[in-house]
Design an enzyme around this catalytic site. Structure first.
Site, PDB file in Angstrom:
ATOM      1  N   ASP A  62      76.861 -75.285  -7.076  1.00  0.00           N
ATOM      2  CA  ASP A  62      76.922 -76.552  -8.049  1.00  0.00           C
ATOM      3  C   ASP A  62      75.659 -77.421  -7.454  1.00  0.00           C
ATOM      4  O   ASP A  62      75.436 -77.520  -6.355  1.00  0.00           O
ATOM      5  CB  ASP A  62      78.285 -77.255  -7.828  1.00  0.00           C
ATOM      6  CG  ASP A  62      79.442 -76.384  -8.408  1.00  0.00           C
ATOM      7  OD1 ASP A  62      78.929 -75.884  -9.612  1.00  0.00           O
ATOM      8  OD2 ASP A  62      80.284 -76.573  -8.208  1.00  0.00           O
ATOM      9  N   ASP A  68      77.444 -86.629  -1.938  1.00  0.00           N
ATOM     10  CA  ASP A  68      78.238 -85.370  -1.730  1.00  0.00           C
ATOM     11  C   ASP A  68      77.752 -85.001  -0.057  1.00  0.00           C
ATOM     12  O   ASP A  68      78.923 -84.837   0.747  1.00  0.00           O
ATOM     13  CB  ASP A  68      77.668 -84.113  -2.297  1.00  0.00           C
ATOM     14  CG  ASP A  68      78.209 -84.045  -3.634  1.00  0.00           C
ATOM     15  OD1 ASP A  68      79.737 -84.279  -3.927  1.00  0.00           O
ATOM     16  OD2 ASP A  68      77.580 -83.744  -4.738  1.00  0.00           O
ATOM     17  N   GLU A  90      82.879 -77.385   0.954  1.00  0.00           N
ATOM     18  CA  GLU A  90      82.481 -76.868  -0.105  1.00  0.00           C
ATOM     19  C   GLU A  90      80.884 -76.899  -0.063  1.00  0.00           C
ATOM     20  O   GLU A  90      80.362 -76.270  -0.972  1.00  0.00           O
ATOM     21  CB  GLU A  90      83.119 -77.549  -1.204  1.00  0.00           C
ATOM     22  CG  GLU A  90      82.858 -77.088  -2.640  1.00  0.00           C
ATOM     23  CD  GLU A  90      83.423 -77.804  -3.728  1.00  0.00           C
ATOM     24  OE1 GLU A  90      82.881 -78.269  -4.701  1.00  0.00           O
ATOM     25  OE2 GLU A  90      84.538 -77.787  -3.753  1.00  0.00           O
ATOM     26  N   GLU A  91      80.486 -77.935   0.597  1.00  0.00           N
ATOM     27  CA  GLU A  91      78.996 -78.234   0.638  1.00  0.00           C
ATOM     28  C   GLU A  91      78.227 -77.376   1.411  1.00  0.00           C
ATOM     29  O   GLU A  91      76.961 -77.265   1.623  1.00  0.00           O
ATOM     30  CB  GLU A  91      78.914 -79.629   1.232  1.00  0.00           C
ATOM     31  CG  GLU A  91      79.468 -80.540   0.252  1.00  0.00           C
ATOM     32  CD  GLU A  91      78.820 -80.687  -1.275  1.00  0.00           C
ATOM     33  OE1 GLU A  91      77.879 -80.368  -1.560  1.00  0.00           O
ATOM     34  OE2 GLU A  91      79.946 -80.747  -2.215  1.00  0.00           O
ATOM     35  N   ASP A 109      86.927 -80.480   0.294  1.00  0.00           N
ATOM     36  CA  ASP A 109      85.974 -80.798  -0.576  1.00  0.00           C
ATOM     37  C   ASP A 109      85.726 -82.269  -0.422  1.00  0.00           C
ATOM     38  O   ASP A 109      86.250 -83.049  -0.715  1.00  0.00           O
ATOM     39  CB  ASP A 109      86.366 -80.570  -2.061  1.00  0.00           C
ATOM     40  CG  ASP A 109      85.496 -80.997  -3.152  1.00  0.00           C
ATOM     41  OD1 ASP A 109      84.337 -81.602  -3.037  1.00  0.00           O
ATOM     42  OD2 ASP A 109      85.827 -80.680  -4.435  1.00  0.00           O
ATOM     43  N   LEU A 111      83.534 -84.619  -1.862  1.00  0.00           N
ATOM     44  CA  LEU A 111      83.742 -85.659  -2.687  1.00  0.00           C
ATOM     45  C   LEU A 111      83.961 -84.691  -4.123  1.00  0.00           C
ATOM     46  O   LEU A 111      82.991 -84.289  -4.871  1.00  0.00           O
ATOM     47  CB  LEU A 111      82.295 -86.264  -2.875  1.00  0.00           C
ATOM     48  CG  LEU A 111      82.374 -87.448  -3.583  1.00  0.00           C
ATOM     49  CD1 LEU A 111      83.337 -88.689  -2.970  1.00  0.00           C
ATOM     50  CD2 LEU A 111      81.054 -88.300  -4.004  1.00  0.00           C
ATOM     51  N   ASP A 112      84.957 -84.512  -4.519  1.00  0.00           N
ATOM     52  CA  ASP A 112      85.453 -83.630  -5.554  1.00  0.00           C
ATOM     53  C   ASP A 112      85.255 -84.880  -6.725  1.00  0.00           C
ATOM     54  O   ASP A 112      85.372 -85.940  -6.772  1.00  0.00           O
ATOM     55  CB  ASP A 112      86.876 -83.509  -5.893  1.00  0.00           C
ATOM     56  CG  ASP A 112      87.450 -82.828  -6.817  1.00  0.00           C
ATOM     57  OD1 ASP A 112      87.230 -81.435  -6.941  1.00  0.00           O
ATOM     58  OD2 ASP A 112      88.052 -83.692  -7.734  1.00  0.00           O
ATOM     59  N   GLU A 276      90.256 -76.386  -3.169  1.00  0.00           N
ATOM     60  CA  GLU A 276      90.770 -77.250  -4.144  1.00  0.00           C
ATOM     61  C   GLU A 276      91.931 -76.563  -4.627  1.00  0.00           C
ATOM     62  O   GLU A 276      93.024 -77.392  -4.355  1.00  0.00           O
ATOM     63  CB  GLU A 276      89.868 -77.358  -5.405  1.00  0.00           C
ATOM     64  CG  GLU A 276      88.352 -77.999  -5.178  1.00  0.00           C
ATOM     65  CD  GLU A 276      87.211 -77.696  -6.046  1.00  0.00           C
ATOM     66  OE1 GLU A 276      86.718 -78.770  -6.485  1.00  0.00           O
ATOM     67  OE2 GLU A 276      87.251 -76.617  -6.573  1.00  0.00           O
TER      68      GLU A 276
END
Length: 327
Positions: A62, A68, A90-91, A109, A111-112, A276
């Site tokens: 993404d 983020d 996630e990053e 995560d 910064l969702d 998530e």
């Protein structure tokens, strides 16, 4: 008398070393959340936070925003002060080493909902805490790939009109709200109970033409209202920031749907199992709700890779079961 998060965690941990480790990790994540909330609150004064970083994408593919990356850095700095051996983010493509003697791994995560930074919509941080030992997991990737049922704690922070922590330590789900005057998270709800039944669902209905038959059939029946097979009228609510949609469900019930569809790259939805779906499923079940991919309980699914995507339906128990019946 108000109960602070620190006091709640002390009571939870007692003299148990593992619980003390979990409590320390949650407290550091909450501290990181306060710092991230302050950054988010700058809004248009820091519009560069919403800018995509060149042609970069995160480990899940993404677009990666500046905030983020900053949020991940804040969380890393805080969790280095806790007994956390590795952080899965996630990053990031691979686990991040934090503490040589840590007894936990954390998946996060940072910064969702970051695609909403520039629109002043609530965003948040999601975390999952799992047990770890070097003897059992020589490869930290395997520690992060434990089933969701192995989680010791999970939660999410939401940065909106108020900064709120929704948390489970494996014995119910609690809500804590940040008191800006004292700088403490205060227990606002000791036992969240998601109503088993609902007349509200959250889904991005603009993608309906891409959905598979079971998903279309469920929504068609909801849209038919009292005149259809469900014999009741439904409301649709959709923010597009999962933490915001989730908090609504934890507050008043409902279901959230993000299934796979026919678009390239969306066959298994867009949400990550480890970062998530698993934490949200754990919190949901502890609040008397349910979570499924349409066929299998989320917490029973064995992760195959760190950034695995998965369809996700969670919320009011009876409605989740009804949706699963269409599959």
């Amino acid at each position: 008398m108000s109960v602070t998060l620190q006091a709640f965690l002390r009571d939870f941990a007692g003299s148990d070393p593992q619980k003390q480790a979990v409590a320390a990790a949650v407290e550091r994540i909450a501290e990181a959340g306060i710092a991230i909330a302050d950054l988010v609150a700058q809004g248009p004064l820091a519009d560069h936070f919403a800018k995509i970083m060149g042609d970069e994408a995160n480990a899940g593919g993404d677009a990666q925003k500046e905030l983020d990356v900053i949020s991940e850095e804040v969380i890393i700095a805080k969790l280095k002060q806790a007994p956390v051996a590795f952080l899965g983010s996630e990053e990031s493509e691979t686990p991040i080493p934090l503490n040589d003697v840590g007894s936990l791994v954390v998946a996060v995560d940072p910064l969702d909902g970051s695609s909403n930074i520039d629109t002043n919509v609530s965003v948040g941080t999601i975390y999952s805490i799992l047990p770890y030992s070097a003897a059992q997991f020589p490869d930290p990737v395997d520690a992060l790939k434990q089933k969701g049922s192995a989680q010791l704690a999970a939660g999410f922070l939401i940065y909106g009109p108020s900064t709120v922590l929704v948390s489970t330590l494996g014995a119910g789900t609690q809500v804590f709200a940040l008191d800006r005057a004292s700088g403490d998270f205060i227990l606002a709800k000791a036992a969240v109970e998601i109503p088993a039944q609902t007349k509200e669902y959250g889904v991005n209905q603009s993608n309906m033409r891409h959905w598979d038959t079971p998903m279309r059939a469920y929504i068609d029946d909801c849209l038919a209202g009292k005149d259809g097979p469900r014999a009741k009228d439904f409301n649709m609510r959709w923010v597009g920031s999962m933490v915001a949609d989730a908090f609504r469900i934890f507050t008043r019930g409902g279901v959230y749907l993000y299934t796979g569809d026919k678009r390239k790259g969306y066959e298994q939805g867009r949400l990550r199992l480890i970062y998530e779906a698993n934490p949200v499923a754990f919190i949901t079940e502890q609040a008397n709700g349910a979570a499924t991919d349409g066929k299998t309980r989320i917490l029973d699914i064995q992760p195959e890779k760190l950034h695995q995507r998965i369809p996700l339906v969670f919320g009011s128990k009876d409605e989740v079961a009804k949706i699963a019946s269409y599959y």
